[in-house]
Scaffold this motif. Sequence first.
Motif, PDB file in Angstrom:
ATOM      1  N   GLN A   1       0.840  -1.203   0.000  1.00 12.74           N
ATOM      2  CA  GLN A   1       0.000   0.000   0.000  1.00 12.74           C
ATOM      3  C   GLN A   1       0.876   1.255   0.000  1.00 12.74           C
ATOM      4  O   GLN A   1       0.602   2.224  -0.715  1.00 12.74           O
ATOM      5  CB  GLN A   1      -0.927   0.009   1.215  1.00 12.74           C
ATOM      6  CG  GLN A   1      -1.827   1.241   1.297  1.00 12.74           C
ATOM      7  CD  GLN A   1      -2.791   1.340   0.127  1.00 12.74           C
ATOM      8  OE1 GLN A   1      -3.537   0.401  -0.148  1.00 12.74           O
ATOM      9  NE2 GLN A   1      -2.779   2.470  -0.576  1.00 12.74           N
TER      10      GLN A   1
ATOM     11  N   ARG B   1       2.318   1.792  -3.401  1.00 11.63           N
ATOM     12  CA  ARG B   1       1.318   2.370  -4.300  1.00 11.63           C
ATOM     13  C   ARG B   1       1.187   3.869  -4.052  1.00 11.63           C
ATOM     14  O   ARG B   1       1.087   4.659  -4.996  1.00 11.63           O
ATOM     15  CB  ARG B   1      -0.035   1.678  -4.118  1.00 11.63           C
ATOM     16  CG  ARG B   1      -1.072   2.147  -5.137  1.00 11.63           C
ATOM     17  CD  ARG B   1      -2.338   1.330  -5.088  1.00 11.63           C
ATOM     18  NE  ARG B   1      -3.203   1.730  -3.979  1.00 11.63           N
ATOM     19  CZ  ARG B   1      -4.490   1.407  -3.893  1.00 11.63           C
ATOM     20  NH1 ARG B   1      -5.049   0.651  -4.833  1.00 11.63           N
ATOM     21  NH2 ARG B   1      -5.225   1.803  -2.874  1.00 11.63           N
ATOM     22  N   ASP B   2       1.214   4.261  -2.789  1.00 11.91           N
ATOM     23  CA  ASP B   2       1.109   5.684  -2.458  1.00 11.91           C
ATOM     24  C   ASP B   2       2.306   6.470  -3.008  1.00 11.91           C
ATOM     25  O   ASP B   2       2.151   7.605  -3.474  1.00 11.91           O
ATOM     26  CB  ASP B   2       1.019   5.863  -0.938  1.00 11.91           C
ATOM     27  CG  ASP B   2      -0.298   5.350  -0.371  1.00 11.91           C
ATOM     28  OD1 ASP B   2      -1.254   5.146  -1.154  1.00 11.91           O
ATOM     29  OD2 ASP B   2      -0.366   5.145   0.860  1.00 11.91           O
TER      30      ASP B   2
ATOM     31  N   HIS C   1      -5.779   6.458 -12.343  1.00  9.28           N
ATOM     32  CA  HIS C   1      -6.195   6.163 -10.962  1.00  9.28           C
ATOM     33  C   HIS C   1      -7.114   4.942 -10.904  1.00  9.28           C
ATOM     34  O   HIS C   1      -7.025   4.136  -9.964  1.00  9.28           O
ATOM     35  CB  HIS C   1      -6.875   7.388 -10.352  1.00  9.28           C
ATOM     36  CG  HIS C   1      -5.917   8.454  -9.933  1.00  9.28           C
ATOM     37  ND1 HIS C   1      -5.192   8.390  -8.766  1.00  9.28           N
ATOM     38  CD2 HIS C   1      -5.541   9.607 -10.547  1.00  9.28           C
ATOM     39  CE1 HIS C   1      -4.420   9.459  -8.651  1.00  9.28           C
ATOM     40  NE2 HIS C   1      -4.612  10.215  -9.721  1.00  9.28           N
TER      41      HIS C   1
ATOM     42  N   GLU D   1      -6.225   1.633  -8.831  1.00  3.43           N
ATOM     43  CA  GLU D   1      -7.160   1.195  -7.788  1.00  3.43           C
ATOM     44  C   GLU D   1      -7.582  -0.257  -7.987  1.00  3.43           C
ATOM     45  O   GLU D   1      -7.675  -1.028  -7.021  1.00  3.43           O
ATOM     46  CB  GLU D   1      -8.390   2.105  -7.803  1.00  3.43           C
ATOM     47  CG  GLU D   1      -9.415   1.784  -6.717  1.00  3.43           C
ATOM     48  CD  GLU D   1      -8.894   2.055  -5.314  1.00  3.43           C
ATOM     49  OE1 GLU D   1      -9.345   1.365  -4.376  1.00  3.43           O
ATOM     50  OE2 GLU D   1      -8.030   2.945  -5.153  1.00  3.43           O
ATOM     51  N   GLU D   2      -7.805  -0.639  -9.233  1.00  2.00           N
ATOM     52  CA  GLU D   2      -8.330  -1.976  -9.499  1.00  2.00           C
ATOM     53  C   GLU D   2      -7.248  -3.039  -9.688  1.00  2.00           C
ATOM     54  O   GLU D   2      -7.438  -4.194  -9.309  1.00  2.00           O
ATOM     55  CB  GLU D   2      -9.209  -1.942 -10.751  1.00  2.00           C
ATOM     56  CG  GLU D   2      -9.919  -3.273 -11.025  1.00  2.00           C
ATOM     57  CD  GLU D   2     -10.905  -3.186 -12.160  1.00  2.00           C
ATOM     58  OE1 GLU D   2     -11.487  -4.225 -12.524  1.00  2.00           O
ATOM     59  OE2 GLU D   2     -11.124  -2.066 -12.688  1.00  2.00           O
TER      60      GLU D   2
END
Length: 340
Positions: A270, A273-274, A327, A331-332
């Motif tokens: 996570q 990803r950020d 995005h 996200e997916e």
Amino acid sequence: MPSTVIAPLKIGDLIIDPPILQAPMAGFTNAAFRQIVREFGGAGLLATEMVNARGFVWMYEHEAEHPDRLWGVGDEPRPLAVQIWDNDPETMAKVGKRLVEEYRVSVVDINFGCPVRQVTEKAHSGSYLLREPQRMHAIISKLVVACAPTPVTAKIRLGCHPNNVNCNEIAKVVEEAGAAALTVHGRTAADMFRGNADWDRISEIKAHLKNIPLIGNGDLDSAEKVVAAFERYNVDAVMIARACLGRPWLFAQAAAALRGEPVPPEPTLQEQRDVMLHHYQLVVDRFGEEKATILMRKYACCYAQGKRGARHFRTHVAKVSTAAEFHAVVEEHFPLNPVQ
């Protein structure tokens, strides 16, 4: 923990500490990427993408905006190196002088290592020049005079071909011409990025240098390998290249290992990803949504590399053209499960 204390690197009067350098990589090491690396820390010297000297001169003479590859150079922290390439000593000197006087760069690096056909066979530059030591000498010596007192460095490969490894001879030429440091990628130009970097060959070059430092480059993709490079090979510093593109925190990990401190863990998926989304926003801020989204496709693929589902993510992110699409795909589809 390293068995010996690793001294800072000295390039001319410039002190690089830690002696871990970020490699210049065309299409990747722009100001946004460099900002991300700085936020994590650990890189003693950062570098721009390599700049085409001839193109830079044309833009200057036609009063065009400076090259995108010099985006951010005027304002970002120092030390900072700019790498340039061409085969004409006068052109290189003209660009070097401007980089020093107008951009106030810390180091001017010369690319004698790029193996890409467009640079070598079409422009007779990059690693092509390893077969022309006298021209290399002329380029370096002209730049040294034009850039003084800012140090000039050179990056090379072992040679043009496995049957023509001439890095020891070239190292002497580089030093005699006045360069302040030499970086060696442990492959030949013909190898491109195949196989393993030959660190034994890199290490052997040190005996052919009298006073300037040797920087080793190739296959450094972990803090442990960085420490091992200093312990096993006769180098004064290391340069990290492709491995950092999706892991800009690698420098901080390597620097901690060199200090004998615990190596910071990999960020969570996570958090990774950020970081990627933060990187994307920096590129959008500079280039606008459309161009930034296209530029970010390749970076996104780097961030996903080695993760479960990375191929699936690459397939989708390669098609995005708007911020909303980017995005949505992240996200997916960005991999949030560890490789199993």
